[in-house]
Scaffold this motif. Structure first.
Motif, PDB file in Angstrom:
ATOM      1  N   ALA A 159     -21.252   7.975 -40.332  1.00  0.00           N
ATOM      2  CA  ALA A 159     -21.657   8.820 -39.097  1.00  0.00           C
ATOM      3  C   ALA A 159     -21.531   8.373 -38.178  1.00  0.00           C
ATOM      4  O   ALA A 159     -21.640   8.855 -36.658  1.00  0.00           O
ATOM      5  CB  ALA A 159     -22.484   9.933 -39.690  1.00  0.00           C
ATOM      6  N   GLY A 160     -21.472   7.340 -37.711  1.00  0.00           N
ATOM      7  CA  GLY A 160     -21.980   6.562 -36.161  1.00  0.00           C
ATOM      8  C   GLY A 160     -23.693   6.629 -35.582  1.00  0.00           C
ATOM      9  O   GLY A 160     -23.459   7.012 -34.559  1.00  0.00           O
ATOM     10  N   MET A 161     -24.261   7.075 -36.854  1.00  0.00           N
ATOM     11  CA  MET A 161     -25.487   7.946 -36.273  1.00  0.00           C
ATOM     12  C   MET A 161     -26.823   6.731 -36.741  1.00  0.00           C
ATOM     13  O   MET A 161     -27.916   7.174 -36.384  1.00  0.00           O
ATOM     14  CB  MET A 161     -26.114   9.461 -36.782  1.00  0.00           C
TER      15      MET A 161
ATOM     16  N   GLU B 148     -35.348  15.304 -43.300  1.00  0.00           N
ATOM     17  CA  GLU B 148     -35.244  15.904 -44.362  1.00  0.00           C
ATOM     18  C   GLU B 148     -34.215  17.005 -43.417  1.00  0.00           C
ATOM     19  O   GLU B 148     -32.436  16.543 -43.618  1.00  0.00           O
ATOM     20  CB  GLU B 148     -35.632  16.738 -45.080  1.00  0.00           C
ATOM     21  N   ALA B 149     -33.930  17.272 -42.590  1.00  0.00           N
ATOM     22  CA  ALA B 149     -32.964  17.989 -41.862  1.00  0.00           C
ATOM     23  C   ALA B 149     -32.353  16.829 -41.080  1.00  0.00           C
ATOM     24  O   ALA B 149     -30.784  17.071 -40.824  1.00  0.00           O
ATOM     25  CB  ALA B 149     -33.342  18.643 -40.208  1.00  0.00           C
ATOM     26  N   PHE B 150     -32.561  15.651 -40.324  1.00  0.00           N
ATOM     27  CA  PHE B 150     -31.820  14.448 -39.652  1.00  0.00           C
ATOM     28  C   PHE B 150     -31.089  13.854 -41.203  1.00  0.00           C
ATOM     29  O   PHE B 150     -29.888  14.320 -40.772  1.00  0.00           O
ATOM     30  CB  PHE B 150     -32.466  13.634 -39.330  1.00  0.00           C
ATOM     31  N   ARG B 151     -31.395  13.879 -42.022  1.00  0.00           N
ATOM     32  CA  ARG B 151     -30.734  13.268 -43.518  1.00  0.00           C
ATOM     33  C   ARG B 151     -29.323  14.173 -43.575  1.00  0.00           C
ATOM     34  O   ARG B 151     -28.036  14.547 -43.534  1.00  0.00           O
ATOM     35  CB  ARG B 151     -31.256  12.823 -44.354  1.00  0.00           C
ATOM     36  N   ARG B 152     -29.050  15.082 -43.739  1.00  0.00           N
ATOM     37  CA  ARG B 152     -28.432  16.798 -43.760  1.00  0.00           C
ATOM     38  C   ARG B 152     -27.769  16.482 -42.250  1.00  0.00           C
ATOM     39  O   ARG B 152     -26.338  16.395 -42.728  1.00  0.00           O
ATOM     40  CB  ARG B 152     -29.193  18.066 -43.652  1.00  0.00           C
ATOM     41  N   THR B 153     -27.824  16.300 -41.608  1.00  0.00           N
ATOM     42  CA  THR B 153     -26.680  15.885 -40.464  1.00  0.00           C
ATOM     43  C   THR B 153     -26.105  15.074 -40.788  1.00  0.00           C
ATOM     44  O   THR B 153     -25.006  14.983 -39.838  1.00  0.00           O
ATOM     45  CB  THR B 153     -28.028  16.279 -39.158  1.00  0.00           C
ATOM     46  N   VAL B 154     -26.722  14.226 -40.657  1.00  0.00           N
ATOM     47  CA  VAL B 154     -26.146  13.028 -40.736  1.00  0.00           C
ATOM     48  C   VAL B 154     -25.122  12.776 -42.049  1.00  0.00           C
ATOM     49  O   VAL B 154     -23.922  12.267 -41.425  1.00  0.00           O
ATOM     50  CB  VAL B 154     -27.327  11.463 -41.132  1.00  0.00           C
ATOM     51  N   ARG B 155     -25.454  13.178 -42.725  1.00  0.00           N
ATOM     52  CA  ARG B 155     -24.216  13.243 -44.159  1.00  0.00           C
ATOM     53  C   ARG B 155     -23.369  14.312 -43.628  1.00  0.00           C
ATOM     54  O   ARG B 155     -22.626  13.818 -43.784  1.00  0.00           O
ATOM     55  CB  ARG B 155     -25.347  14.128 -45.622  1.00  0.00           C
ATOM     56  N   ARG B 156     -23.773  15.630 -42.995  1.00  0.00           N
ATOM     57  CA  ARG B 156     -23.049  16.436 -42.477  1.00  0.00           C
ATOM     58  C   ARG B 156     -21.609  15.893 -41.474  1.00  0.00           C
ATOM     59  O   ARG B 156     -20.743  15.775 -41.196  1.00  0.00           O
ATOM     60  CB  ARG B 156     -22.988  17.251 -41.548  1.00  0.00           C
ATOM     61  N   ALA B 157     -22.447  14.746 -40.853  1.00  0.00           N
ATOM     62  CA  ALA B 157     -21.368  14.109 -39.654  1.00  0.00           C
ATOM     63  C   ALA B 157     -20.693  13.220 -40.616  1.00  0.00           C
ATOM     64  O   ALA B 157     -19.117  12.567 -39.604  1.00  0.00           O
ATOM     65  CB  ALA B 157     -22.538  13.648 -38.943  1.00  0.00           C
ATOM     66  N   ALA B 158     -20.992  12.598 -41.095  1.00  0.00           N
ATOM     67  CA  ALA B 158     -20.797  11.447 -41.823  1.00  0.00           C
ATOM     68  C   ALA B 158     -18.816  12.244 -42.694  1.00  0.00           C
ATOM     69  O   ALA B 158     -18.301  11.956 -42.396  1.00  0.00           O
ATOM     70  CB  ALA B 158     -21.044  10.992 -43.198  1.00  0.00           C
ATOM     71  N   ALA B 159     -19.158  13.068 -43.776  1.00  0.00           N
ATOM     72  CA  ALA B 159     -18.257  13.584 -44.679  1.00  0.00           C
ATOM     73  C   ALA B 159     -17.389  13.756 -43.723  1.00  0.00           C
ATOM     74  O   ALA B 159     -16.218  14.070 -43.393  1.00  0.00           O
ATOM     75  CB  ALA B 159     -18.502  15.307 -45.262  1.00  0.00           C
TER      76      ALA B 159
ATOM     77  N   PHE C 299     -16.591  12.701 -40.205  1.00  0.00           N
ATOM     78  CA  PHE C 299     -15.619  11.933 -39.468  1.00  0.00           C
ATOM     79  C   PHE C 299     -14.979  10.710 -40.411  1.00  0.00           C
ATOM     80  O   PHE C 299     -13.718   9.970 -40.354  1.00  0.00           O
ATOM     81  CB  PHE C 299     -16.516  10.908 -38.847  1.00  0.00           C
ATOM     82  N   THR C 300     -15.963  11.025 -41.656  1.00  0.00           N
ATOM     83  CA  THR C 300     -14.675  10.809 -42.953  1.00  0.00           C
ATOM     84  C   THR C 300     -13.816  10.830 -43.133  1.00  0.00           C
ATOM     85  O   THR C 300     -12.685  10.632 -44.276  1.00  0.00           O
ATOM     86  CB  THR C 300     -16.165   9.584 -43.566  1.00  0.00           C
ATOM     87  N   GLY C 301     -13.570  12.737 -43.836  1.00  0.00           N
ATOM     88  CA  GLY C 301     -12.980  13.363 -43.797  1.00  0.00           C
ATOM     89  C   GLY C 301     -13.331  13.639 -45.472  1.00  0.00           C
ATOM     90  O   GLY C 301     -12.279  13.986 -45.771  1.00  0.00           O
ATOM     91  N   GLN C 302     -14.079  13.011 -45.345  1.00  0.00           N
ATOM     92  CA  GLN C 302     -14.629  13.063 -47.707  1.00  0.00           C
ATOM     93  C   GLN C 302     -16.339  13.685 -47.416  1.00  0.00           C
ATOM     94  O   GLN C 302     -16.522  13.115 -47.089  1.00  0.00           O
ATOM     95  CB  GLN C 302     -13.944  11.395 -47.685  1.00  0.00           C
ATOM     96  N   PRO C 303     -15.896  13.996 -48.880  1.00  0.00           N
ATOM     97  CA  PRO C 303     -17.386  14.120 -49.164  1.00  0.00           C
ATOM     98  C   PRO C 303     -18.365  13.189 -49.274  1.00  0.00           C
ATOM     99  O   PRO C 303     -17.440  11.836 -49.661  1.00  0.00           O
ATOM    100  CB  PRO C 303     -17.146  14.893 -49.968  1.00  0.00           C
ATOM    101  N   ILE C 304     -19.451  12.694 -49.017  1.00  0.00           N
ATOM    102  CA  ILE C 304     -20.768  12.148 -49.389  1.00  0.00           C
ATOM    103  C   ILE C 304     -20.808  11.864 -50.740  1.00  0.00           C
ATOM    104  O   ILE C 304     -22.146  12.843 -50.665  1.00  0.00           O
ATOM    105  CB  ILE C 304     -21.734  11.879 -47.938  1.00  0.00           C
ATOM    106  N   PRO C 305     -21.311  10.679 -51.622  1.00  0.00           N
ATOM    107  CA  PRO C 305     -21.952  10.600 -52.597  1.00  0.00           C
ATOM    108  C   PRO C 305     -23.385  10.332 -52.375  1.00  0.00           C
ATOM    109  O   PRO C 305     -23.814  10.443 -51.892  1.00  0.00           O
ATOM    110  CB  PRO C 305     -21.460   9.126 -53.399  1.00  0.00           C
TER     111      PRO C 305
END
Length: 106
Positions: A104-106, A73-84, A86-92
């Motif tokens: 996120a490139g992860m 779960e912590a990994f998924r949150r980290t990936v979501r933050r990284a994706a947001a 790198f994309t400059g947009q919130p992740i749905p």
């Protein structure tokens, strides 16, 4: 030479938790086949080249990934933050994790 440290004592030794079994146990299910293929390829290359350094490098890289994924779960949150980031947009929230991870490139 101390064996209780997680830092290798000599060049080429593996850090604690870098055994293939320990790494594989901590990975997300979707990463296990990717690890298996990379590990098999590195073993073949080590046999061919008589050099374990690339194999050790691969295991160390995957060990770090296993540590990051040990709390999914912590990994998924980290990936979501990284994706947001790198994309400059919130992740749905309903976006498939594989898509978010690619962003996120992860």
């Amino acid at each position: 030479m101390s064996t209780s440290s997680s830092v290798p004592d000599r060049p080429g030794s593996l850090a604690r938790g870098a055994s293939p079994a320990a790494i594989r146990a901590a990975l997300l299910p979707e990463d296990k086949p990717v690890f298996d293929a990379a590990y098999e390829s590195a073993l073949e290359q080590a046999r061919h080249d008589d050099d374990l350094e690339p194999l050790h490098d691969l295991l160390e890289n995957w060990r770090r990934q296993a540590i990051a994924q040990s709390d999914p779960e912590a990994f998924r949150r980290t990936v979501r933050r990284a994706a947001a980031f790198f994309t400059g947009q919130p992740i749905p929230t309903d976006e498939p994790f594989a898509v978010t991870r690619a962003k996120a490139g992860m």
